[in-house]
Structures are given as structure tokens and as C-alpha cells.
Design a protein around this motif. Structure first.
Motif, PDB file in Angstrom:
ATOM      1  N   VAL A   1       0.137  21.080  -4.290  1.00  0.00           N
ATOM      2  CA  VAL A   1       0.868  20.572  -3.115  1.00  0.00           C
ATOM      3  C   VAL A   1       1.905  21.578  -2.602  1.00  0.00           C
ATOM      4  N   PRO A   2       2.762  22.162  -3.479  1.00  0.00           N
ATOM      5  CA  PRO A   2       3.761  23.114  -2.952  1.00  0.00           C
ATOM      6  C   PRO A   2       3.127  24.270  -2.175  1.00  0.00           C
ATOM      7  N   LYS A   3       1.979  24.759  -2.661  1.00  0.00           N
ATOM      8  CA  LYS A   3       1.284  25.848  -1.968  1.00  0.00           C
ATOM      9  C   LYS A   3       0.835  25.389  -0.572  1.00  0.00           C
ATOM     10  N   CYS A   4       0.259  24.183  -0.512  1.00  0.00           N
ATOM     11  CA  CYS A   4      -0.230  23.655   0.767  1.00  0.00           C
ATOM     12  C   CYS A   4       0.908  23.423   1.756  1.00  0.00           C
ATOM     13  N   MET A   5       2.123  23.214   1.214  1.00  0.00           N
ATOM     14  CA  MET A   5       3.258  22.934   2.100  1.00  0.00           C
ATOM     15  C   MET A   5       3.941  24.200   2.607  1.00  0.00           C
ATOM     16  N   GLU A   6       3.555  25.352   2.056  1.00  0.00           N
ATOM     17  CA  GLU A   6       4.157  26.611   2.518  1.00  0.00           C
ATOM     18  C   GLU A   6       3.788  26.854   3.978  1.00  0.00           C
ATOM     19  N   PRO A   7       4.792  27.280   4.788  1.00  0.00           N
ATOM     20  CA  PRO A   7       4.480  27.568   6.189  1.00  0.00           C
ATOM     21  C   PRO A   7       3.377  28.618   6.309  1.00  0.00           C
ATOM     22  N   PHE A   8       2.503  28.429   7.219  1.00  0.00           N
ATOM     23  CA  PHE A   8       1.383  29.320   7.561  1.00  0.00           C
ATOM     24  C   PHE A   8       0.237  29.288   6.553  1.00  0.00           C
ATOM     25  N   PHE A   9       0.403  28.495   5.458  1.00  0.00           N
ATOM     26  CA  PHE A   9      -0.714  28.380   4.536  1.00  0.00           C
ATOM     27  C   PHE A   9      -1.742  27.420   5.136  1.00  0.00           C
ATOM     28  N   THR A  10      -2.989  27.853   5.193  1.00  0.00           N
ATOM     29  CA  THR A  10      -4.050  26.954   5.637  1.00  0.00           C
ATOM     30  C   THR A  10      -5.343  27.258   4.898  1.00  0.00           C
ATOM     31  N   THR A  11      -6.115  26.225   4.639  1.00  0.00           N
ATOM     32  CA  THR A  11      -7.416  26.419   3.999  1.00  0.00           C
ATOM     33  C   THR A  11      -8.511  26.534   5.058  1.00  0.00           C
TER      34      THR A  11
ATOM     35  N   SER B   1      -2.778  26.456  12.385  1.00  0.00           N
ATOM     36  CA  SER B   1      -1.594  27.318  12.329  1.00  0.00           C
ATOM     37  C   SER B   1      -0.937  27.312  10.954  1.00  0.00           C
ATOM     38  N   GLY B   2      -1.223  26.307  10.137  1.00  0.00           N
ATOM     39  CA  GLY B   2      -0.565  26.194   8.834  1.00  0.00           C
ATOM     40  C   GLY B   2       0.860  25.692   8.951  1.00  0.00           C
ATOM     41  N   MET B   3       1.175  25.068  10.060  1.00  0.00           N
ATOM     42  CA  MET B   3       2.553  24.611  10.295  1.00  0.00           C
ATOM     43  C   MET B   3       2.713  23.093  10.194  1.00  0.00           C
ATOM     44  N   GLY B   4       1.666  22.394   9.804  1.00  0.00           N
ATOM     45  CA  GLY B   4       1.718  20.939   9.773  1.00  0.00           C
ATOM     46  C   GLY B   4       2.869  20.387   8.949  1.00  0.00           C
ATOM     47  N   PHE B   5       2.948  20.783   7.683  1.00  0.00           N
ATOM     48  CA  PHE B   5       4.030  20.272   6.826  1.00  0.00           C
ATOM     49  C   PHE B   5       5.393  20.786   7.282  1.00  0.00           C
ATOM     50  N   ALA B   6       5.432  22.037   7.765  1.00  0.00           N
ATOM     51  CA  ALA B   6       6.705  22.588   8.262  1.00  0.00           C
ATOM     52  C   ALA B   6       7.221  21.755   9.437  1.00  0.00           C
TER      53      ALA B   6
ATOM     54  N   ASP C   1       0.302  27.045  31.716  1.00  0.00           N
ATOM     55  CA  ASP C   1       1.242  26.270  32.536  1.00  0.00           C
ATOM     56  C   ASP C   1       1.442  24.883  31.897  1.00  0.00           C
ATOM     57  N   PHE C   2       2.672  24.623  31.437  1.00  0.00           N
ATOM     58  CA  PHE C   2       2.970  23.378  30.721  1.00  0.00           C
ATOM     59  C   PHE C   2       3.654  22.328  31.601  1.00  0.00           C
ATOM     60  N   SER C   3       3.534  22.461  32.924  1.00  0.00           N
ATOM     61  CA  SER C   3       4.204  21.516  33.842  1.00  0.00           C
ATOM     62  C   SER C   3       3.927  20.055  33.494  1.00  0.00           C
ATOM     63  N   ARG C   4       2.691  19.764  33.097  1.00  0.00           N
ATOM     64  CA  ARG C   4       2.295  18.367  32.866  1.00  0.00           C
ATOM     65  C   ARG C   4       2.478  17.948  31.406  1.00  0.00           C
ATOM     66  N   THR C   5       2.755  18.921  30.519  1.00  0.00           N
ATOM     67  CA  THR C   5       2.677  18.651  29.080  1.00  0.00           C
ATOM     68  C   THR C   5       3.920  17.963  28.537  1.00  0.00           C
ATOM     69  N   GLU C   6       3.683  16.835  27.869  1.00  0.00           N
ATOM     70  CA  GLU C   6       4.776  16.062  27.279  1.00  0.00           C
ATOM     71  C   GLU C   6       4.734  16.090  25.757  1.00  0.00           C
ATOM     72  N   PHE C   7       3.553  16.426  25.212  1.00  0.00           N
ATOM     73  CA  PHE C   7       3.418  16.411  23.753  1.00  0.00           C
ATOM     74  C   PHE C   7       2.558  17.575  23.291  1.00  0.00           C
ATOM     75  N   MET C   8       3.016  18.245  22.220  1.00  0.00           N
ATOM     76  CA  MET C   8       2.152  19.243  21.571  1.00  0.00           C
ATOM     77  C   MET C   8       2.523  19.310  20.094  1.00  0.00           C
ATOM     78  N   ASP C   9       1.509  19.302  19.233  1.00  0.00           N
ATOM     79  CA  ASP C   9       1.775  19.456  17.808  1.00  0.00           C
ATOM     80  C   ASP C   9       1.258  20.808  17.326  1.00  0.00           C
ATOM     81  N   SER C  10       1.179  21.009  15.999  1.00  0.00           N
ATOM     82  CA  SER C  10       0.859  22.343  15.485  1.00  0.00           C
ATOM     83  C   SER C  10      -0.584  22.757  15.773  1.00  0.00           C
ATOM     84  N   SER C  11      -1.453  21.792  16.107  1.00  0.00           N
ATOM     85  CA  SER C  11      -2.821  22.154  16.499  1.00  0.00           C
ATOM     86  C   SER C  11      -2.794  22.989  17.779  1.00  0.00           C
TER      87      SER C  11
END
Lengths: 114, 144
Positions: free
Chosen positions: B88-98, B105-110, A47-57
Motif C-alpha cells: 500500500v505505501p508504494k501504491c500511495m507514492e505520488p507518480f507511482f502507477t501500475t 498520472s499516479g496522482m490518485g492517492f496524492a 480551452d477550459f472555459s466550460r470545465t468545472e471538474f477534473m480529476d487526476s485522469s
């Protein structure tokens, strides 16, 4: 942290925090997995009702729970996404993996059982 | 108007939120849209998280954050003196993670590339990494 979890109609609903980043995902993951195991949860709702920020983590954490529940034939859904969260789901492709509803509804009835 | 700021903080995850808020506060002068400022916060969070998890890992270290703007052109530099990357190019590929064991998720650079106009990464193994990101605010408004 236990307040974050609600049980309704066979679903476990996780109330996601205001900001979801690497700093908070480790505890969120640990607690969610502990509750899933303890209560034999098969149907999970974020449930994301309260969520304002999310990154790839946060994405990594959600994908991880999807995989784990997928192995045991369970399901994962996301509800109450604001515009930003919808954008994050679209950009990451997460919407293809996790069914999303903007309203607090889930397949087979409302989450709150009304 | 030109404006600059520099921040240096310990590579601890608790500072990820601090970095986002500091950058958002600095750029508030430019009167960005909510979407623009959220894009910048997401990109900063990704770069700072990378510096903490991958750059330093279990080691102690400092993350440096530089922000500048000139008119509506913004630039953000996130720098660490950690392990660096050999490919660097390898690390920037989507879903690549060490670190798949940490459920990265490997999506940081993406994400950085999706939310900023330009992303440039310089890295040297054993020396560290510098991520330079640029974004022009008010693009949509000027097109209308």
C-alpha cells in the motif's frame, strides 16, 4: 466530437468538456491524437472555459499530450481556467509543465485572432 | 445530527460521475462551501476510479460507497472486492502507477490526501481494498 476542435492562427484549440474524468478521457485522448495527426498540429491549446471538474485522469491525459508534442518540438497551453481548475493545476504541479492563462490569450496573440 | 447512506454500483466508468453527484447531494445538508464539496467530489472520483481500473480492471464487480456525517465531521468509504494491493505505501507514492500505458498520472492517492483531512487505506491481495477518507467541513469559517 469534431465540434470540440478549432483551428486558428496555426493553433489547434480543444474545447474541454464540463467534467473531465476517467470515463471521458479515453475518447478525448483518442480524438485529440487523431486530429493532431491528421492536421499535423504543433501548437495545441486546451480551452477550459466550460470545465468545472477534473480529476487526476485528466492530468494524465494532459501530461501525455505534452510529452507527445514535446518530442516533435510542439507546444501545449491551457487557457480560461476557473478557480477550481487553477487549484487542480497547482496541486498537481501541472502549471509547471503547461503555461496557463486565465484569459483567452496565448503567446503571440489572442486565440480568436482579434 | 448523524446521517448515513450506502450505495452499491457496477464497476463501470460511467458510474464515476454518478458517485460524485450522489456524495455531493448527500453532504449538501451540511451547507458546505463550493470548495469543500469540490474537494470531496475530486477525492471520491479518485477512489472510485481506482476501484474500477485497478481493483477490477477488465473484470465485473461492484463498488460500495458509504457516507456518514456527524455534525460537520464527514466520512467516506469506498470499497471494492478486487485484486487488492500487496504494498500500500508504494501504491500511495505520488507518480507511482501500475498502468502507465493507460496514461495514469499516479496522482490518485496524492489528490485524495490533498483534498481530504485524513486518508486511510486497507488492502489485501485477492480480497480487495477499502479507502476511508475524512473531512471536517466549516474549518475555515470557525477559525475566522
Amino acid at each position: 466530437m469534431e465540434d470540440m476542435f478549432q483551428f486558428k492562427n496555426g493553433y489547434m484549440i480543444v474545447e474541454m468538456p464540463k467534467e473531465i474524468d476517467h470515463h471521458c478521457t479515453e475518447e478525448l485522448r483518442r480524438e485529440t491524437d487523431r486530429m493532431i495527426e491528421m492536421h499535423h498540429v504543433r501548437k495545441l491549446v486546451f480551452d477550459f472555459s466550460r470545465t468545472e471538474f477534473m480529476d487526476s485522469s485528466g492530468i494524465g491525459m494532459l501530461i501525455g499530450r505534452c510529452k507527445n508534442l514535446g518530442y516533435s518540438g510542439g507546444s501545449v497551453q491551457a487557457v480560461c481556467l476557473n478557480d477550481r481548475m487553477q487549484k487542480i493545476f497547482m496541486v498537481s504541479g501541472l502549471h509547471k509543465l503547461i503555461p496557463v492563462t486565465t484569459e483567452q490569450e496565448i503567446a503571440g496573440g489572442r486565440v480568436d485572432g482579434e | 445530527m448523524e446521517n448515513k447512506m450506502r450505495l452499491e454500483f457496477t464497476a463501470r466508468s460511467v458510474n464515476e460521475g454518478f458517485a460524485r453527484v450522489a456524495v455531493a447531494g448527500f453532504f449538501a445538508q451540511l451547507n458546505p462551501t463550493l470548495d469543500e464539496i469540490e474537494d470531496v467530489k475530486t477525492a471520491v472520483s479518485e477512489a472510485v476510479t481506482n476501484a474500477i481500473i485497478h481493483g477490477y480492471g477488465e473484470k465485473e464487480g461492484m463498488v460500495e460507497l458509504y457516507c456518514t456525517y456527524n455534525g460537520n465531521h464527514t466520512e467516506i468509504i469506498v470499497e471494492d472486492k478486487g485484486v487488492g494491493m500487496s504494498d500500500v505505501p508504494k501504491c500511495m507514492e505520488p507518480f507511482f502507477t501500475t498502468k502507465p500505458e493507460l496514461e495514469r498520472s499516479g496522482m490518485g492517492f496524492a489528490f485524495m490526501e490533498a483534498f481530504m483531512d485524513e486518508v486511510d487505506v486497507e488492502s489485501e491481495p485477492g480480497k480487495g481494498t477499502r479507502v476511508t477518507m475524512k473531512k471536517r467541513f466549516g474549518e475555515r469559517k470557525s477559525e475566522e
